[in-house]
Design a protein around this motif. Structure first.
Motif, PDB file in Angstrom:
ATOM      1  N   ALA A 291       0.831  -1.200   0.000  1.00  0.00           N
ATOM      2  CA  ALA A 291       0.000   0.000   0.000  1.00  0.00           C
ATOM      3  C   ALA A 291       0.864   1.248   0.000  1.00  0.00           C
ATOM      4  O   ALA A 291       0.417   2.318  -0.439  1.00  0.00           O
ATOM      5  N   GLY A 292       2.121   1.128   0.517  1.00  0.00           N
ATOM      6  CA  GLY A 292       2.987   2.299   0.539  1.00  0.00           C
ATOM      7  C   GLY A 292       3.787   2.480  -0.722  1.00  0.00           C
ATOM      8  O   GLY A 292       4.581   3.422  -0.815  1.00  0.00           O
ATOM      9  N   VAL A 293       3.647   1.604  -1.697  1.00  0.00           N
ATOM     10  CA  VAL A 293       4.394   1.709  -2.954  1.00  0.00           C
ATOM     11  C   VAL A 293       3.556   2.509  -3.948  1.00  0.00           C
ATOM     12  O   VAL A 293       2.394   2.165  -4.213  1.00  0.00           O
ATOM     13  N   THR A 294       4.176   3.609  -4.467  1.00  0.00           N
ATOM     14  CA  THR A 294       3.469   4.466  -5.416  1.00  0.00           C
ATOM     15  C   THR A 294       3.940   4.173  -6.833  1.00  0.00           C
ATOM     16  O   THR A 294       5.001   3.554  -7.029  1.00  0.00           O
ATOM     17  N   PRO A 295       3.162   4.646  -7.824  1.00  0.00           N
ATOM     18  CA  PRO A 295       3.617   4.459  -9.218  1.00  0.00           C
ATOM     19  C   PRO A 295       4.975   5.067  -9.460  1.00  0.00           C
ATOM     20  O   PRO A 295       5.784   4.552 -10.219  1.00  0.00           O
ATOM     21  N   ALA A 296       5.244   6.171  -8.794  1.00  0.00           N
ATOM     22  CA  ALA A 296       6.551   6.829  -8.991  1.00  0.00           C
ATOM     23  C   ALA A 296       7.677   5.941  -8.499  1.00  0.00           C
ATOM     24  O   ALA A 296       8.750   5.876  -9.104  1.00  0.00           O
ATOM     25  N   MET A 297       7.453   5.232  -7.392  1.00  0.00           N
ATOM     26  CA  MET A 297       8.491   4.324  -6.880  1.00  0.00           C
ATOM     27  C   MET A 297       8.785   3.219  -7.880  1.00  0.00           C
ATOM     28  O   MET A 297       9.940   2.799  -8.054  1.00  0.00           O
ATOM     29  N   LEU A 298       7.753   2.685  -8.484  1.00  0.00           N
ATOM     30  CA  LEU A 298       7.967   1.598  -9.447  1.00  0.00           C
ATOM     31  C   LEU A 298       8.777   2.073 -10.634  1.00  0.00           C
ATOM     32  O   LEU A 298       9.499   1.285 -11.257  1.00  0.00           O
ATOM     33  N   ARG A 299       8.646   3.390 -10.939  1.00  0.00           N
ATOM     34  CA  ARG A 299       9.447   3.926 -12.024  1.00  0.00           C
ATOM     35  C   ARG A 299      10.841   4.305 -11.552  1.00  0.00           C
ATOM     36  O   ARG A 299      11.781   4.349 -12.325  1.00  0.00           O
ATOM     37  N   ASP A 300      10.961   4.594 -10.231  1.00  0.00           N
ATOM     38  CA  ASP A 300      12.259   4.961  -9.658  1.00  0.00           C
ATOM     39  C   ASP A 300      12.743   3.778  -8.823  1.00  0.00           C
ATOM     40  O   ASP A 300      12.418   3.642  -7.638  1.00  0.00           O
ATOM     41  N   VAL A 301      13.502   2.905  -9.459  1.00  0.00           N
ATOM     42  CA  VAL A 301      13.920   1.653  -8.806  1.00  0.00           C
ATOM     43  C   VAL A 301      14.690   1.920  -7.534  1.00  0.00           C
ATOM     44  O   VAL A 301      14.468   1.262  -6.498  1.00  0.00           O
ATOM     45  N   PRO A 302      15.663   2.866  -7.462  1.00  0.00           N
ATOM     46  CA  PRO A 302      16.381   3.116  -6.199  1.00  0.00           C
ATOM     47  C   PRO A 302      15.434   3.509  -5.072  1.00  0.00           C
ATOM     48  O   PRO A 302      15.614   3.091  -3.920  1.00  0.00           O
ATOM     49  N   ALA A 303      14.421   4.322  -5.373  1.00  0.00           N
ATOM     50  CA  ALA A 303      13.480   4.717  -4.333  1.00  0.00           C
ATOM     51  C   ALA A 303      12.706   3.513  -3.828  1.00  0.00           C
ATOM     52  O   ALA A 303      12.479   3.360  -2.620  1.00  0.00           O
ATOM     53  N   LEU A 304      12.329   2.614  -4.765  1.00  0.00           N
ATOM     54  CA  LEU A 304      11.616   1.402  -4.372  1.00  0.00           C
ATOM     55  C   LEU A 304      12.509   0.504  -3.535  1.00  0.00           C
ATOM     56  O   LEU A 304      12.077  -0.085  -2.536  1.00  0.00           O
ATOM     57  N   GLN A 305      13.774   0.411  -3.911  1.00  0.00           N
ATOM     58  CA  GLN A 305      14.713  -0.430  -3.162  1.00  0.00           C
ATOM     59  C   GLN A 305      14.879   0.115  -1.752  1.00  0.00           C
ATOM     60  O   GLN A 305      14.921  -0.632  -0.762  1.00  0.00           O
TER      61      GLN A 305
END
Length: 1021
Positions: free
Chosen positions: A51-65
């Protein structure tokens, strides 16, 4: 007592099984609920992070990591980490970083597919392809604010290392029980107390129905056989979140151990009680039955011996004594019956014996000893199979063993047996197997009946039946000739069925072609000799008359009286037709159906005898079709055959029926006219009239397919009857000679035989024989005629063969060269000329003043067309060592009539060796200029026929001029032959021809004279 103990133990086992099963199911339910709760907790944890993962994170792999790195609590929930995927299945982030899954596409995995459909998914437990260890994954969808799935978050649990399931599974249930977690959908073990079973496949559906029942969702407990073929008490409970099944299993050997011990103690007590009671009963019975035992022992001793059983002693007057007395009376009757049966056994008309389980014979009766020409003692103990014929021993052995092993109960067969004296007989064998009274041994009782006479009768009947149903028609009548029986061949030949002729007289088949005398002679022969045979014409049912070969035999009884007649007949239509066909083939031409030479000679023999007896004259007309070969070569043999058939028809229309027309060769016919006249002049006139009539008929056009063909005959006529002939061939040869003379006179003519013709033929035959001898006896010599240029300078010669006959002297080539061409002797003759010329050239090569001469050799068309001609020339050059450039071959235009391409090819081969070519007699043939320009010629030779009248005939002069001009235009040399006058030489020189050959310079001379001429100083000098 025993039944009661079994019942009690069974009830105790059932109650204990139910109690243990209820207990196990309760444990399974509790543990399954705990596992389901833990699975739900992990799903909730994943959903919370997702729920805390945004579309922007999925596009920004380092932020997701980084987002994942902040959730280290995941490592306590998932022992193999957490992975984030994009919607295309590509792994883009992981925790911890060392899992090695980044950059790999997992779009085809079931846990990715399920999460992308918007629902949490527990994937199929499996072995990781990249890591190789067992694992299962829990995945949840990552959704945006509108609820659209934008990625997948997955937690990985590794099964072969400590994980959250081990707290429930690792501990044993009781002393020997275990927990097994099963993926029912994929029929495999997920994990178990025994870690070796992780991801162990379960049996396929249908193999174990008890396992299938649990896999289909049954919750409860039961005794079943597990996948390792062990009997276990199993309690199963389903985990709702995943559809997995938790099984608590205990081996039945452990679960039911207490009741098994109780059963053993109860059965032991019952056994001891039963044994004590039995001993008391046995003691009391033995005391009461002791007299009976004594009697039985006596009987047993007697039974083991071959003695006659004696009555037993009676020692008591009680019931047992009465029983023994009754037995003695029964024994006496049995002895009487045994004696009666032994008498029957020994006097039986069939062989009776026993075969034991070793295949040996026992209890043989007297009839069997007689049947095998042996004794009872010799047969007793003998192997049964040894009595059989060698060809039947294998079958007999197999049948015997089948009876002994009780595979069959009885057998009824026919066998061939061998006696001790080596003779053979047929026996009908009936067998039945049985066991002795103790059922310990098997025996076979056998009966053999000698059926040899029956077999012989059957053979005779088969032979008779086969003979009766042969390919020949057979009829059996009574003594009055009334038909009693017919065979199938009779019906096939005559068309009458048996029902149609039985009871009737054979006259039904009469054809009407034979008179009463024929039948009278037939029956007279039958009455005197008992038989008759011969050809007869009969009539079939459909009215067709056919020839048959009939044989009738009378059957007589013991008193000599005729009881029956047997007639056999065969249809000989095919043989008659074959004889007719053979006769036609032997005496008639198959194309025109005219008599052939053989039949003509037969009729000519009779004709000569007839005219001699009547003192009249006959004539033979020998007819040959002119240029028939040309028709065959151009239109083919089929059209040629049509012409021959038409000629045959026209010839038959030109003569009387009493005359004969025969075809004696390919296109040769002979007409034989008889009884022409007793006057030779009148006979000649009539023969000439018929010949002219035939000539006119054959001159008419023939419609051959779409063509109108014209043909002419050449006819020779010879009379017979005015002189004695040693054979019929003589007048035929005379007519043939006359035909040849007619052809020589220009064809389409009639020529009568003249005795001078015979003389010429005989002379020609003698000359042919002498020529053959000349080739063998070296009577041939070469003459040389000079070939000059200018005013007479000798540049070569033409080799001309001469025949030095021992009686006739020098024979002209005009006499024997045509004969050699016709007979084929031109081949060895030409070879001799070629070899002799090459040898002479080799000799000249050693003489400086002769070495430059060129020698011309004439080659016939027949010689040149030989397939090995080139090889012959090469061999002559090689063997003599001659320079090929000094050899010139003279060819004639007739060479170009056939196979021009082969001629040109051979000339090219020889030309390559250095040999030169001259075209002899140019202008007299039919050579084509298109072929002429292709031939590798060196010289054209003007024929002497043009040179002879070149001074007086403008046409000859024009032809000579044309030849010179043609040679010059083609770059060829030219030479004229037959130059006899200086004026001829000068005229030719004026035309441009400067090479000559002829009497003006030199006649053909022997080698010595030619060499003198060649060495004479050149007149040009």
């Amino acid at each position: 007592m025993a039944a009661l103990s079994v019942y009690v133990s069974a009830m105790l086992q059932r109650d204990l099984q139910h109690t243990l099963g209820v207990q196990q199911f309760a444990v399974a339910t509790l543990v399954a609920a705990d596992i389901d709760r833990d699975l739900g907790h992990r799903v909730s944890a994943l959903q919370s992070v997702a729920a805390g993962v945004t579309p922007a994170m999925l596009r920004d792999v380092p932020a997701l990591q980084a987002h994942l790195q902040e959730r280290h609590v995941f490592l306590s929930l998932f022992n193999s980490g957490v992975i984030a995927y994009q919607t295309n299945g590509l792994a883009v982030a992981e925790l911890p970083l060392q899992t090695g899954r980044l950059g790999i596409n997992y779009a085809d995995r079931d846990y990715i597919i399920g999460a992308l459909q918007g629902r949490p998914t527990v994937g199929k437990p499996h072995f990781s392809k990249s890591k190789g260890f067992p694992e299962f994954l829990i995945s949840v969808p990552i959704q945006d604010s509108q609820g659209q799935v934008i990625g997948v978050l997955t937690g990985v649990t590794r099964l072969n290392v400590p994980n959250f399931l081990d707290q429930y599974i690792d501990h044993a249930y009781g002393d020997s029980g275990a927990y097994v977690l099963v993926d029912a959908a994929n029929r495999q073990v997920i994990t178990a107390t025994d870690k070796s079973r992780i991801l162990e496949p379960l049996p396929a559906a249908g193999v174990n129905p008890q396992i299938d029942r649990f896999m289909q969702g049954y919750e409860g407990f039961a005794v079943r056989i597990n996948s390792r073929h062990q009997s276990v008490l199993s309690a199963n409970k389903m985990i709702p979140t995943t559809g997995w099944i938790l099984a608590v299993v205990v081996p039945t050997a452990t679960a039911f151990a207490p009741i098994d011990a109780l059963q053993q103690r109860l059965l032991l007590a019952v056994l001891l009680f039963t044994l004590l009671a039995g001993m008391l009963i046995w003691w009391q019975l033995r005391r009461e039955l002791r007299p009976m035992f004594t009697a039985v022992q006596s009987l047993a001793v007697l039974a083991e011996s071959n003695q006659t059983v004696a009555p037993l002693p009676i020692t008591r007057k009680d019931e047992i004594g009465k029983l023994i007395g009754g037995f003695n009376r029964l024994l006496d009757k049995l002895n009487q019956r045994e004696e009666f049966l032994q008498q029957i056994f020994d006097t039986s008309s069939v062989a009776i014996f026993l075969i034991d389980d070793q295949g040996r014979i026992h209890h043989v009766n007297q009839r069997m000893a007689q049947m095998f020409a042996s004794t009872v003692e010799q047969l007793d103990g003998r192997e049964y199979v040894s009595l059989l014929h060698p060809l039947m021993r294998e079958a007999g052995y197999k049948n015997m063993m089948a009876l002994l092993y009780d595979r069959i109960k009885q057998s009824d067969v026919e066998r061939i047996y061998c006696r001790d004296d080596q003779s053979e007989f047929w026996g009908h064998l009936t067998c039945r197997s049985f066991s002795d009274h103790r059922h310990q041994r098997r025996f076979i009782v056998c009966v053999i009946n000698d059926i040899t006479p029956v077999k012989r009768s059957e053979t005779d009947l088969r032979i008779a039946a086969t003979a009766f149903e042969s390919q020949q028609g057979t009829t059996v009548t009574d003594e009055n000739g009334v038909i009693l029986r017919v065979n199938r061949a009779f019906t096939q030949i005559t068309g009458y069925s048996a029902a149609e002729v039985v009871g009737k007289n054979p006259r039904t088949l009469a054809s009407g072609r034979h008179d009463a005398a024929f039948y009278q002679a037939m029956w007279t022969s039958i009455g005197q000799t008992g038989q008759w045979q011969g050809e007869i014409w009969n009539r079939r049912k459909d009215g067709e008359i056919y020839p048959a070969w009939l044989a009738i035999s009378a059957v007589k009884d013991a008193t000599g009286q005729v009881t029956n007649y047997v007639a056999t007949f065969s249809d000989i239509s095919a043989r008659k037709n074959a004889e007719k066909q053979i006769n036609t083939l032997a005496f008639y031409d198959p194309l025109t159906h005219l008599p052939n030479r053989r039949l003509l000679l037969d009729r000519l023999t009779l004709g000569i005898a007839t005219v001699a007896r009547h003192q009249t004259l006959g004539a033979l007309l020998y007819i040959d079709l002119d240029n028939f070969k040309t028709l065959n070569d151009t239109l083919g043999f089929v059209k040629g055959d049509l012409l021959l058939e038409a000629v045959a028809q026209r010839l038959q229309h030109c003569i009387y029926e009493s005359d004969t027309v025969a075809r004696v060769g390919g296109d040769e016919f002979v007409v034989m006219l008889e009884d022409l006249s007793d006057n030779p002049a009148e006979a000649c006139r009539r023969a000439e009239s018929v010949a002219e009539k035939i000539r006119q008929a054959l001159n008419q056009s023939y419609p051959i397919g779409p063509f109108e063909h014209r043909s002419t005959p050449s006819m020779g006529v010879a009379l017979f009857g005015n002189q004695a002939f040693t054979s019929p061939d003589e007048p035929l040869k005379n007519a043939e000679l006359a035909m040849f003379r007619a052809k020589a006179l220009g064809r389409n003519s009639i020529c009568f035989f003249d005795p001078q013709m015979q003389a010429e033929v005989l002379a020609r035959a003698a000359l042919e024989d002498d020529l053959r001898d000349a080739l063998q006896q070296q009577q041939l010599v070469l003459f040389y005629q000079a070939q000059v240029v200018g005013e007479g300078r000798v540049v070569g010669a033409e080799a001309l063969v001469r025949w030095q006959h021992p009686q006739r002297g020098l024979v002209s080539p005009a006499e024997f060269i045509p004969l050699a061409e016709e007979t084929g002797l031109i081949l060895p003759l030409g070879q001799w000329v070629l070899e002799t010329a090459c040898a002479q050239l080799a000799l000249w090569a050693t003489q400086p003043d002769m070495a430059d001469l060129v020698l011309a050799v004439n080659v016939s068309a027949k010689q040149f067309h030989q397939s090995n001609f080139v090889t012959q020339v090469q061999a002559a050059l090689t063997s003599s060592g001659t320079n090929p450039k000094r050899l010139k071959l003279e060819l004639t235009e007739s060479l170009l009539v056939n196979n021009v391409e082969d001629v040109i090819a051979k000339m090219a081969t020889l030309k390559a060796l250095g040999i030169s070519f001259s075209l002899d007699d140019f202008g007299t043939g039919y050579s084509s200029l298109s072929y002429l320009k292709r031939m590798p010629l060196d010289q054209l030779k003007i024929d002497q026929g043009f040179v002879r009248n070149i001074l007086s005939d403008p046409n000859d002069a024009a032809i000579a001029k044309m030849v010179v001009a043609l040679a010059e235009s083609m770059g060829l040399a030219v030479i004229a032959e037959g130059v006899e006058l200086a004026a001829q030489k000068d005229f030719l020189a004026h035309l441009g021809c400067h090479a000559y050959q002829g009497y003006f310079f030199s006649r053909p001379v022997p080698i010595a004279e030619f060499e003198v001429l060649a060495r004479t100083p050149d007149q040009d000098d």
